[in-house]
Design a protein around this motif. Structure first.
Motif, mmCIF file in Angstrom:
data_model
loop_
_atom_site.group_PDB
_atom_site.id
_atom_site.type_symbol
_atom_site.label_atom_id
_atom_site.label_comp_id
_atom_site.label_asym_id
_atom_site.label_seq_id
_atom_site.Cartn_x
_atom_site.Cartn_y
_atom_site.Cartn_z
ATOM 1 N N ASN A 16 -7.171 1.995 3.127
ATOM 2 C CA ASN A 16 -7.620 2.823 4.242
ATOM 3 C C ASN A 16 -6.358 3.234 4.991
ATOM 4 O OD1 ASN A 16 -8.789 4.018 6.464
ATOM 5 N ND2 ASN A 16 -10.214 2.361 6.873
ATOM 6 N N LYS A 17 -5.819 4.393 4.612
ATOM 7 C CA LYS A 17 -4.513 4.806 5.138
ATOM 8 C C LYS A 17 -4.567 4.988 6.653
ATOM 9 C CE LYS A 17 -2.604 8.925 5.410
ATOM 10 N NZ LYS A 17 -1.876 8.824 6.711
ATOM 11 N N PRO A 18 -3.584 4.407 7.349
ATOM 12 C CA PRO A 18 -3.558 4.578 8.804
ATOM 13 C C PRO A 18 -2.978 5.932 9.195
ATOM 14 C CG PRO A 18 -1.697 3.233 8.121
ATOM 15 C CD PRO A 18 -2.516 3.500 6.878
ATOM 16 N N ILE A 19 -3.258 6.355 10.393
ATOM 17 C CA ILE A 19 -2.684 7.588 10.912
ATOM 18 C C ILE A 19 -1.182 7.396 11.124
ATOM 19 C CG2 ILE A 19 -3.009 7.060 13.371
ATOM 20 C CD1 ILE A 19 -3.982 10.001 13.683
ATOM 21 N N GLY A 20 -0.416 8.450 10.913
ATOM 22 C CA GLY A 20 1.013 8.408 11.188
ATOM 23 C C GLY A 20 1.894 8.133 9.990
ATOM 24 N N LEU A 21 1.322 7.650 8.892
ATOM 25 C CA LEU A 21 2.095 7.389 7.685
ATOM 26 C C LEU A 21 1.838 8.480 6.659
ATOM 27 C CD1 LEU A 21 1.756 3.572 6.818
ATOM 28 C CD2 LEU A 21 3.668 4.734 7.926
ATOM 29 N N ASP A 46 -2.246 13.874 4.591
ATOM 30 C CA ASP A 46 -1.259 14.154 5.627
ATOM 31 C C ASP A 46 -1.123 12.957 6.563
ATOM 32 O OD1 ASP A 46 -0.886 16.690 4.636
ATOM 33 O OD2 ASP A 46 -2.287 17.641 6.031
ATOM 34 N N PRO A 47 0.025 12.810 7.244
ATOM 35 C CA PRO A 47 0.170 11.725 8.220
ATOM 36 C C PRO A 47 -0.944 11.711 9.264
ATOM 37 C CG PRO A 47 2.307 12.687 7.757
ATOM 38 C CD PRO A 47 1.299 13.546 7.039
ATOM 39 N N LEU A 48 -1.442 12.907 9.633
ATOM 40 C CA LEU A 48 -2.524 13.001 10.604
ATOM 41 C C LEU A 48 -3.823 12.390 10.092
ATOM 42 C CD1 LEU A 48 -3.792 14.371 13.230
ATOM 43 C CD2 LEU A 48 -4.248 16.343 11.778
ATOM 44 N N ALA A 49 -4.000 12.382 8.770
ATOM 45 C CA ALA A 49 -5.264 11.959 8.169
ATOM 46 C C ALA A 49 -5.309 10.448 7.948
ATOM 47 C CB ALA A 49 -5.481 12.684 6.849
ATOM 48 N N THR A 50 -6.531 9.935 7.907
ATOM 49 C CA THR A 50 -6.770 8.529 7.618
ATOM 50 C C THR A 50 -7.749 8.432 6.449
ATOM 51 O OG1 THR A 50 -8.642 8.411 9.155
ATOM 52 C CG2 THR A 50 -6.466 7.912 10.052
ATOM 53 N N GLY A 51 -7.985 7.202 5.996
ATOM 54 C CA GLY A 51 -9.044 7.003 5.016
ATOM 55 C C GLY A 51 -8.578 6.669 3.619
ATOM 56 N N MET A 52 -9.479 6.866 2.668
ATOM 57 C CA MET A 52 -9.288 6.343 1.325
ATOM 58 C C MET A 52 -8.120 6.991 0.595
ATOM 59 S SD MET A 52 -11.985 5.912 -1.856
ATOM 60 C CE MET A 52 -13.009 4.746 -0.952
ATOM 61 N N LEU A 53 -7.167 6.128 0.226
ATOM 62 C CA LEU A 53 -6.032 6.541 -0.586
ATOM 63 C C LEU A 53 -5.942 5.564 -1.761
ATOM 64 C CD1 LEU A 53 -3.560 8.444 -0.888
ATOM 65 C CD2 LEU A 53 -2.233 6.706 0.342
ATOM 66 N N PRO A 54 -6.507 5.936 -2.916
ATOM 67 C CA PRO A 54 -6.385 5.043 -4.079
ATOM 68 C C PRO A 54 -4.935 4.983 -4.557
ATOM 69 C CG PRO A 54 -8.191 6.621 -4.371
ATOM 70 C CD PRO A 54 -7.354 7.096 -3.221
ATOM 71 N N LEU A 55 -4.434 3.779 -4.741
ATOM 72 C CA LEU A 55 -3.074 3.555 -5.216
ATOM 73 C C LEU A 55 -3.145 2.871 -6.573
ATOM 74 C CD1 LEU A 55 -1.573 2.153 -1.899
ATOM 75 C CD2 LEU A 55 -1.572 4.521 -2.686
ATOM 76 N N CYS A 56 -2.441 3.431 -7.544
ATOM 77 C CA CYS A 56 -2.458 2.893 -8.901
ATOM 78 C C CYS A 56 -1.209 2.059 -9.137
ATOM 79 C CB CYS A 56 -2.535 4.020 -9.930
ATOM 80 S SG CYS A 56 -4.086 4.937 -9.877
ATOM 81 N N LEU A 57 -1.397 0.834 -9.590
ATOM 82 C CA LEU A 57 -0.286 -0.061 -9.871
ATOM 83 C C LEU A 57 -0.167 -0.288 -11.370
ATOM 84 C CD1 LEU A 57 -0.772 -2.808 -7.109
ATOM 85 C CD2 LEU A 57 0.377 -0.585 -6.941
ATOM 86 N N ALA A 205 -13.693 10.068 -5.893
ATOM 87 C CA ALA A 205 -14.269 9.750 -7.205
ATOM 88 C C ALA A 205 -15.426 8.764 -7.118
ATOM 89 C CB ALA A 205 -13.189 9.193 -8.131
ATOM 90 N N GLY A 206 -16.137 8.773 -6.011
ATOM 91 C CA GLY A 206 -17.300 7.896 -5.895
ATOM 92 C C GLY A 206 -16.996 6.459 -5.525
ATOM 93 N N TYR A 207 -15.716 6.117 -5.321
ATOM 94 C CA TYR A 207 -15.393 4.762 -4.862
ATOM 95 C C TYR A 207 -16.053 4.528 -3.505
ATOM 96 C CZ TYR A 207 -11.749 3.828 -8.383
ATOM 97 O OH TYR A 207 -11.060 3.586 -9.546
ATOM 98 N N SER A 208 -16.622 3.346 -3.331
ATOM 99 C CA SER A 208 -17.332 3.039 -2.093
ATOM 100 C C SER A 208 -16.352 2.780 -0.953
ATOM 101 C CB SER A 208 -18.210 1.794 -2.284
ATOM 102 O OG SER A 208 -18.757 1.371 -1.052
ATOM 103 N N PRO A 209 -16.582 3.368 0.209
ATOM 104 C CA PRO A 209 -15.701 3.112 1.350
ATOM 105 C C PRO A 209 -15.702 1.640 1.770
ATOM 106 C CG PRO A 209 -17.632 4.403 2.012
ATOM 107 C CD PRO A 209 -17.622 4.366 0.516
ATOM 108 N N GLU A 210 -16.749 0.896 1.415
ATOM 109 C CA GLU A 210 -16.798 -0.521 1.751
ATOM 110 C C GLU A 210 -15.695 -1.311 1.051
ATOM 111 O OE1 GLU A 210 -19.622 1.231 1.097
ATOM 112 O OE2 GLU A 210 -20.248 1.232 3.211
ATOM 113 N N ASN A 211 -15.151 -0.755 -0.045
ATOM 114 C CA ASN A 211 -14.102 -1.458 -0.790
ATOM 115 C C ASN A 211 -12.697 -1.160 -0.273
ATOM 116 O OD1 ASN A 211 -15.882 -2.739 -2.583
ATOM 117 N ND2 ASN A 211 -15.959 -0.956 -3.921
ATOM 118 N N MET A 212 -12.591 -0.279 0.721
ATOM 119 C CA MET A 212 -11.287 0.022 1.303
ATOM 120 C C MET A 212 -10.822 -1.136 2.174
ATOM 121 S SD MET A 212 -11.018 3.956 2.634
ATOM 122 C CE MET A 212 -12.429 3.880 3.734
ATOM 123 N N MET A 213 -9.497 -1.320 2.226
ATOM 124 C CA MET A 213 -8.907 -2.308 3.120
ATOM 125 C C MET A 213 -7.749 -1.674 3.879
ATOM 126 S SD MET A 213 -9.005 -5.712 0.710
ATOM 127 C CE MET A 213 -8.250 -6.713 1.992
#
Length: 308
Positions: A16-21, A46-57, A205-213
């Protein structure tokens, strides 16, 4: 927690990307927490935006394009009556106009013009590249580059709430959609101008927001060690779970691991992409593609440590 140097770790993190980054700043912070040797994000916020950012490792980066191409859902607040240089609240105000008084019916009629397949001109303040440079770099120099119109699909646009000078919208859209542009275009349609006040990505892609951290949650968990962090990784095949699943017996698994074409265990149209798993262990092998009656490697994960 004592940190080892970069390690091999595979999976998907729903941040759950924070604002400002920026998206890359968020990616690098999470990557350092996991000490992942390889990492990538799946579509910038964008830095202004927040929310789901899937990161692939790790090996999951091989499937990041599928998340980049996926539909996304946003909650956005549009400020009416003010145009800005950037199309959002971080820009300088260009014009201020009074906001017309609209009935619910009139507003819905205008919003309906932004549903379905629409055309957009990408904004100058975007990461879209021209001659190797992001457009926002030109914009900061006052240079305007001609951009081609692009077609995108708005599969859902719902008015959540409104005030005298704001609209809060729930938008589900195809890849390449600029929510900032939708906000500006709605302002033009209303005749008063508008800019984006806030933007939150609800899902990808249908990922549930409940799974965001949040970043803070990941940082707290990192104090417990890598095992605690890894427990929050999603399997890499969730990025491509809409492809048909195919289980391969041991011999076929071994041949596929060596990049060999094998007889297809399923009858599907030529060119169909499938998810492949080892039948016994249910380990994800990657993607294969149907070629006549055969199944050929399409995008394999590294299975060097895989023992049957």
């Amino acid at each position: 927690m004592a940190k080892a140097k970069w390690r091999s770790v595979d999976g998907i993190v729903l941040l759950n990307k924070p604002i400002g980054l920026s998206s890359n700043q968020a990616l690098q912070r999470v990557r350092r927490l996991f000490q992942a040797a390889k990492a990538g994000h799946t579509g910038a916020l964008d830095p202004l935006a927040t929310g789901m950012l899937p990161l692939c490792l790790g090996e999951a980066t091989k499937f990041s394009q599928y998340l980049l191409d996926a539909d996304k859902r946003y909650l956005t607040c549009i400020q009416l009556g003010k145009r800005t240089t950037t199309g959002d609240r971080e820009g300088d105000i260009l014009t201020e106009e009074s906001v017309p008084s609209l009935s619910d019916e009139s507003l819905e009629s205008i919003l309906d013009g932004f549903r379905g397949e629409i055309e957009q001109i990408p904004p100058m303040y975007s990461a879209l590249k021209h001659e190797g440079k992001p457009l926002y770099e030109y914009a900061r120099q006052g240079i305007v580059i001609e951009r081609k119109r692009r077609r995108v699909t708005i599969s859902n646009l719902t008015l959540v709430s409104r005030t005298a000078d704001t609209l809060t919208l729930d938008i589900q859209c195809s890849k390449g959609t600029y929510i900032r542009t939708i906000g500006e275009d709605i302002g033009e349609a209303l005749g008063c101008g508008a800019h984006l006040h806030s933007l939150h990505r609800i899902s990808t892609a249908g990922y549930s927001p409940e799974n965001m951290m949040t970043m803070e949650e990941f940082e707290a968990i990192s104090e417990q060690g890598y095992e605690a962090l890894d427990a929050h990784l999603l399997p890499m095949d969730t990025a491509v779970e809409y492809f048909t699943k195919v289980d391969l017996p041991e011999t076929d698994t071994m041949n596929m691991m060596f990049g060999r074409t094998i007889p297809s265990p399923v009858s599907l149209d030529n060119g169909t992409v499938v998810r492949m798993f080892d039948q016994g262990t249910q380990r994800f092998l990657g993607l294969g593609q149907i070629k006549g009656t055969m199944l050929r490697p399409f995008r394999l994960v590294n299975t060097s440590e895989f023992s049957l």
